[in-house]
Design a protein around this motif. Structure first.
Motif, PDB file in Angstrom:
ATOM      1  N   ALA A  61       5.154 -58.360 -54.978  1.00 21.42           N
ATOM      2  CA  ALA A  61       5.211 -57.703 -56.289  1.00 21.42           C
ATOM      3  C   ALA A  61       6.657 -57.557 -56.744  1.00 21.42           C
ATOM      4  O   ALA A  61       6.985 -57.818 -57.910  1.00 21.42           O
ATOM      5  N   ALA A  62       7.550 -57.161 -55.839  1.00 26.17           N
ATOM      6  CA  ALA A  62       8.962 -57.007 -56.193  1.00 26.17           C
ATOM      7  C   ALA A  62       9.572 -58.345 -56.610  1.00 26.17           C
ATOM      8  O   ALA A  62      10.327 -58.413 -57.591  1.00 26.17           O
ATOM      9  N   THR A  63       9.238 -59.416 -55.891  1.00 22.67           N
ATOM     10  CA  THR A  63       9.744 -60.748 -56.239  1.00 22.67           C
ATOM     11  C   THR A  63       9.277 -61.146 -57.636  1.00 22.67           C
ATOM     12  O   THR A  63      10.059 -61.642 -58.447  1.00 22.67           O
ATOM     13  N   ALA A  72       3.390 -56.907 -62.661  1.00 24.69           N
ATOM     14  CA  ALA A  72       2.798 -57.153 -61.333  1.00 24.69           C
ATOM     15  C   ALA A  72       2.626 -55.830 -60.587  1.00 24.69           C
ATOM     16  O   ALA A  72       3.559 -55.048 -60.470  1.00 24.69           O
ATOM     17  N   LEU A  73       1.418 -55.595 -60.088  1.00 18.82           N
ATOM     18  CA  LEU A  73       1.091 -54.341 -59.403  1.00 18.82           C
ATOM     19  C   LEU A  73       0.748 -54.609 -57.950  1.00 18.82           C
ATOM     20  O   LEU A  73      -0.089 -55.462 -57.655  1.00 18.82           O
ATOM     21  N   SER A  74       1.336 -53.874 -57.047  1.00 16.59           N
ATOM     22  CA  SER A  74       0.997 -53.964 -55.637  1.00 16.59           C
ATOM     23  C   SER A  74      -0.190 -53.033 -55.397  1.00 16.59           C
ATOM     24  O   SER A  74      -0.079 -51.826 -55.565  1.00 16.59           O
ATOM     25  N   LEU A  75      -1.332 -53.603 -55.016  1.00 13.46           N
ATOM     26  CA  LEU A  75      -2.558 -52.820 -54.844  1.00 13.46           C
ATOM     27  C   LEU A  75      -3.058 -52.864 -53.402  1.00 13.46           C
ATOM     28  O   LEU A  75      -4.249 -53.038 -53.162  1.00 13.46           O
ATOM     29  N   GLY A  76      -2.190 -52.717 -52.455  1.00 16.14           N
ATOM     30  CA  GLY A  76      -2.616 -52.736 -51.057  1.00 16.14           C
ATOM     31  C   GLY A  76      -2.757 -54.145 -50.540  1.00 16.14           C
ATOM     32  O   GLY A  76      -1.761 -54.792 -50.243  1.00 16.14           O
ATOM     33  N   PRO A  77      -3.981 -54.664 -50.457  1.00 16.64           N
ATOM     34  CA  PRO A  77      -4.165 -55.995 -49.873  1.00 16.64           C
ATOM     35  C   PRO A  77      -3.833 -57.147 -50.825  1.00 16.64           C
ATOM     36  O   PRO A  77      -3.896 -58.293 -50.430  1.00 16.64           O
ATOM     37  N   LEU A  78      -3.492 -56.847 -52.060  1.00 16.10           N
ATOM     38  CA  LEU A  78      -3.180 -57.925 -53.000  1.00 16.10           C
ATOM     39  C   LEU A  78      -2.226 -57.439 -54.069  1.00 16.10           C
ATOM     40  O   LEU A  78      -1.992 -56.251 -54.231  1.00 16.10           O
ATOM     41  N   VAL A  79      -1.685 -58.396 -54.807  1.00 15.68           N
ATOM     42  CA  VAL A  79      -0.878 -58.118 -55.991  1.00 15.68           C
ATOM     43  C   VAL A  79      -1.707 -58.561 -57.179  1.00 15.68           C
ATOM     44  O   VAL A  79      -2.274 -59.664 -57.176  1.00 15.68           O
ATOM     45  N   LEU A  80      -1.791 -57.724 -58.189  1.00 12.54           N
ATOM     46  CA  LEU A  80      -2.537 -58.039 -59.405  1.00 12.54           C
ATOM     47  C   LEU A  80      -1.543 -58.188 -60.551  1.00 12.54           C
ATOM     48  O   LEU A  80      -0.687 -57.317 -60.758  1.00 12.54           O
ATOM     49  N   ILE A  81      -1.672 -59.293 -61.270  1.00 15.34           N
ATOM     50  CA  ILE A  81      -0.821 -59.527 -62.439  1.00 15.34           C
ATOM     51  C   ILE A  81      -1.743 -59.629 -63.650  1.00 15.34           C
ATOM     52  O   ILE A  81      -2.443 -60.628 -63.821  1.00 15.34           O
TER      53      ILE A  81
END
Length: 178
Positions: A61-63, A72-81
């Motif tokens: 997510a940071a990248t 881009a959101l870090s949602l635990g097991p995945l990143v959602l855009i």
């Protein structure tokens, strides 16, 4: 048997951004199907990987945020855009704030001026646009074509332009006569 699927420019751009800092063999980048306006990034580590390698989603997510996908959101097991244009959106296509689609324009500033020319109220001289590229990156662009800011008219667009990319706001600059 070849791959007959059209190229998804958003997926390609996101993979390229991730490849600059991460091992793509451990990442699955996919577009959701209904709706198709989301892309997910999932980390699939080698089962023998160390525990600290198991939770890479925040790094991805940071990248992506640094590369311009500030949503881009870090949602635990995945990143959602979220808010990704459709897969068949051509390169050099931009979507202006009020859902005007601008085709064959190389950059967001040109797209903002093109949208400005399509604006219904021609008496306005300053406009604030959110321009979304074909890859889903967003930019905030302020255009001002008031007579005070246009000392000598130029053929394309003249006046003051403020260009902001929210993720790393490298612009925040004003160009006179762009």
């Amino acid at each position: 048997m070849g791959n007959d699927l059209p190229l998804d420019h958003a997926l390609t751009a996101i993979r390229e951004a991730l490849a600059a800092a991460h091992d793509l063999s451990l990442v699955h980048v996919r577009r959701t199907t209904d709706p198709d306006s989301y892309i997910t990034v999932m980390h699939h580590p080698n089962p023998a990987a160390r525990p600290e390698q198991m939770n890479q989603h925040s790094a991805y997510a940071a990248t992506l945020q640094e590369a311009g996908w500030e949503q881009a959101l870090s949602l635990g097991p995945l990143v959602l855009i979220p808010n990704i244009p459709p897969a068949d959106t051509a390169p050099d296509t931009h979507i202006a704030t009020w859902s005007a689609t601008i085709d064959d324009v190389p950059d967001p500033v040109d797209a903002a001026y093109e949208a400005r020319h399509l604006q219904h109220d021609s008496d306005l001289t300053e406009a604030v646009w959110t321009i979304t590229e074909s890859t889903g990156r967003c930019h905030l662009i302020i255009t001002d074509d008031s007579p005070a800011n246009v000392p000598e008219p130029e053929p394309d667009h003249a006046g003051r332009v403020e260009f902001h990319t929210p993720a790393h706001d490298h612009a925040n600059h004003t160009d006179s006569a762009v």
